[in-house]
Design a protein around this motif. Structure first.
Motif, PDB file in Angstrom:
ATOM      1  N   TYR A  93       0.876  -1.319  -0.028  1.00  0.00           N
ATOM      2  CA  TYR A  93      -0.137   0.048  -0.127  1.00  0.00           C
ATOM      3  C   TYR A  93       0.715   1.289   0.092  1.00  0.00           C
ATOM      4  N   PHE A  94       0.488   2.132  -0.861  1.00  0.00           N
ATOM      5  CA  PHE A  94       1.347   3.590  -1.108  1.00  0.00           C
ATOM      6  C   PHE A  94       0.320   4.606  -0.745  1.00  0.00           C
ATOM      7  N   CYS A  95       0.773   5.773  -0.128  1.00  0.00           N
ATOM      8  CA  CYS A  95       0.082   6.976  -0.337  1.00  0.00           C
ATOM      9  C   CYS A  95       0.950   7.821  -1.292  1.00  0.00           C
ATOM     10  N   ASN A  96      -0.202   8.889  -1.583  1.00  0.00           N
ATOM     11  CA  ASN A  96       0.411   9.713  -2.665  1.00  0.00           C
ATOM     12  C   ASN A  96      -0.366  10.992  -2.625  1.00  0.00           C
ATOM     13  N   ALA A  97       0.448  12.146  -2.332  1.00  0.00           N
ATOM     14  CA  ALA A  97      -0.334  13.384  -2.219  1.00  0.00           C
ATOM     15  C   ALA A  97       0.738  14.758  -2.825  1.00  0.00           C
ATOM     16  N   ASP A  98      -0.153  15.749  -2.887  1.00  0.00           N
ATOM     17  CA  ASP A  98       0.624  17.145  -3.018  1.00  0.00           C
ATOM     18  C   ASP A  98       0.944  17.645  -1.850  1.00  0.00           C
ATOM     19  N   LEU A  99       2.082  18.016  -1.756  1.00  0.00           N
ATOM     20  CA  LEU A  99       2.527  18.612  -0.193  1.00  0.00           C
ATOM     21  C   LEU A  99       2.898  20.107  -0.522  1.00  0.00           C
ATOM     22  N   ARG A 100       2.747  20.908   0.727  1.00  0.00           N
ATOM     23  CA  ARG A 100       3.200  22.369   0.621  1.00  0.00           C
ATOM     24  C   ARG A 100       3.927  22.489   1.764  1.00  0.00           C
ATOM     25  N   TRP A 101       5.021  23.282   1.465  1.00  0.00           N
ATOM     26  CA  TRP A 101       5.963  23.578   2.655  1.00  0.00           C
ATOM     27  C   TRP A 101       6.179  24.980   2.394  1.00  0.00           C
ATOM     28  N   GLY A 102       5.723  25.880   3.248  1.00  0.00           N
ATOM     29  CA  GLY A 102       5.762  27.147   2.910  1.00  0.00           C
ATOM     30  C   GLY A 102       5.148  27.664   1.684  1.00  0.00           C
ATOM     31  N   LEU A 103       5.913  28.255   0.713  1.00  0.00           N
ATOM     32  CA  LEU A 103       5.221  28.668  -0.471  1.00  0.00           C
ATOM     33  C   LEU A 103       5.495  27.631  -1.544  1.00  0.00           C
ATOM     34  N   ARG A 104       6.271  26.683  -1.404  1.00  0.00           N
ATOM     35  CA  ARG A 104       6.947  25.560  -2.226  1.00  0.00           C
ATOM     36  C   ARG A 104       5.671  24.316  -2.378  1.00  0.00           C
ATOM     37  N   MET A 105       5.533  23.894  -3.459  1.00  0.00           N
ATOM     38  CA  MET A 105       4.568  22.787  -3.699  1.00  0.00           C
ATOM     39  C   MET A 105       5.346  21.569  -4.147  1.00  0.00           C
ATOM     40  N   PHE A 106       5.129  20.444  -3.614  1.00  0.00           N
ATOM     41  CA  PHE A 106       5.847  19.097  -3.995  1.00  0.00           C
ATOM     42  C   PHE A 106       4.578  18.250  -4.481  1.00  0.00           C
ATOM     43  N   ARG A 107       4.589  18.256  -5.674  1.00  0.00           N
ATOM     44  CA  ARG A 107       3.493  17.384  -6.255  1.00  0.00           C
ATOM     45  C   ARG A 107       3.844  15.904  -6.414  1.00  0.00           C
ATOM     46  N   ASP A 108       2.798  15.203  -6.409  1.00  0.00           N
ATOM     47  CA  ASP A 108       2.861  13.712  -6.761  1.00  0.00           C
ATOM     48  C   ASP A 108       4.181  13.158  -5.916  1.00  0.00           C
ATOM     49  N   SER A 109       4.065  13.474  -4.509  1.00  0.00           N
ATOM     50  CA  SER A 109       5.186  12.665  -3.581  1.00  0.00           C
ATOM     51  C   SER A 109       4.314  11.418  -3.129  1.00  0.00           C
ATOM     52  N   TRP A 110       5.289  10.337  -2.954  1.00  0.00           N
ATOM     53  CA  TRP A 110       4.870   8.945  -2.936  1.00  0.00           C
ATOM     54  C   TRP A 110       5.383   8.713  -1.473  1.00  0.00           C
ATOM     55  N   GLY A 111       4.644   7.942  -0.666  1.00  0.00           N
ATOM     56  CA  GLY A 111       5.276   6.953   0.577  1.00  0.00           C
ATOM     57  C   GLY A 111       5.945   6.202   0.023  1.00  0.00           C
ATOM     58  N   GLN A 112       6.768   5.345   1.212  1.00  0.00           N
ATOM     59  CA  GLN A 112       7.839   4.408   0.680  1.00  0.00           C
ATOM     60  C   GLN A 112       6.939   2.938   0.443  1.00  0.00           C
ATOM     61  N   GLY A 113       5.822   3.026   0.758  1.00  0.00           N
ATOM     62  CA  GLY A 113       5.025   1.656   0.593  1.00  0.00           C
ATOM     63  C   GLY A 113       4.902   0.635   1.957  1.00  0.00           C
ATOM     64  N   THR A 114       4.122   0.136   2.343  1.00  0.00           N
ATOM     65  CA  THR A 114       4.029  -0.871   3.450  1.00  0.00           C
ATOM     66  C   THR A 114       3.192  -1.956   2.972  1.00  0.00           C
ATOM     67  N   GLN A 115       3.665  -3.162   3.425  1.00  0.00           N
ATOM     68  CA  GLN A 115       3.092  -4.270   2.984  1.00  0.00           C
ATOM     69  C   GLN A 115       1.828  -4.614   4.088  1.00  0.00           C
ATOM     70  N   VAL A 116       0.962  -5.097   3.376  1.00  0.00           N
ATOM     71  CA  VAL A 116      -0.332  -5.782   4.170  1.00  0.00           C
ATOM     72  C   VAL A 116      -0.531  -7.036   3.524  1.00  0.00           C
ATOM     73  N   THR A 117      -0.593  -8.064   4.306  1.00  0.00           N
ATOM     74  CA  THR A 117      -0.818  -9.448   4.038  1.00  0.00           C
ATOM     75  C   THR A 117      -1.948  -9.980   4.766  1.00  0.00           C
ATOM     76  N   VAL A 118      -2.904 -10.443   4.227  1.00  0.00           N
ATOM     77  CA  VAL A 118      -4.048 -10.965   4.804  1.00  0.00           C
ATOM     78  C   VAL A 118      -4.048 -12.458   4.470  1.00  0.00           C
ATOM     79  N   SER A 119      -4.038 -13.087   5.598  1.00  0.00           N
ATOM     80  CA  SER A 119      -3.982 -15.004   5.572  1.00  0.00           C
ATOM     81  C   SER A 119      -5.588 -15.245   5.679  1.00  0.00           C
ATOM     82  N   SER A 120      -5.701 -16.501   4.841  1.00  0.00           N
ATOM     83  CA  SER A 120      -7.233 -17.084   4.868  1.00  0.00           C
ATOM     84  C   SER A 120      -7.393 -17.962   5.935  1.00  0.00           C
TER      85      SER A 120
END
Length: 120
Positions: A93-120
């Motif tokens: 699973y990944f998160c993705n967002a546009d970030l704002r830091w002061g007057l600067r925009m950081f578009r299309d930023s991605w998290g590093q990803g985290t594994q989700v495993t569901v066993s039956s």
């Protein structure tokens, strides 16, 4: 360095719950709209949930009624609560967002990803 940091993945049995977090770093970075994506082995990355800066949410049909996304603006963090998990929810699973830091925009930023495993 401006970035998104994910946490909360893991292994859970079918029917269980997990909560993912995606935090902006440093703490003075604000998150605009955010999307949660997942990618299972051999499959394309898919969008599962979105949340706007005004807290409007939308969900893929496959997770509607089971997943909830929310945000804590004071902590610059967005959450994905996943209930009644199914084996087919297994993915990175990944998160993705546009970030704002002061007057600067950081578009299309991605998290590093985290594994989700569901066993039956």
């Amino acid at each position: 360095q401006v970035q998104l940091v994910e946490s909360g993945g893991g292994l859970v049995q079918a029917g269980g719950s997990l909560r993912l977090s995606c935090a902006a770093s440093p703490s003075t970075v604000s998150i605009n709209a955010m999307g949660w994506y997942r990618q299972a082995p051999g499959k394309q990355r898919e969008l599962v949930a979105t949340i706007t800066s005004g807290d409007s949410t939308n969900y893929a049909d496959s997770v509607k009624g089971r997943f909830t996304t929310s945000r804590d603006n004071a902590k610059n963090t967005v959450f994905l609560q996943m209930n009644n998990l199914k084996p087919e929810d297994t993915a990175v699973y990944f998160c993705n967002a546009d970030l704002r830091w002061g007057l600067r925009m950081f578009r299309d930023s991605w998290g590093q990803g985290t594994q989700v495993t569901v066993s039956s």
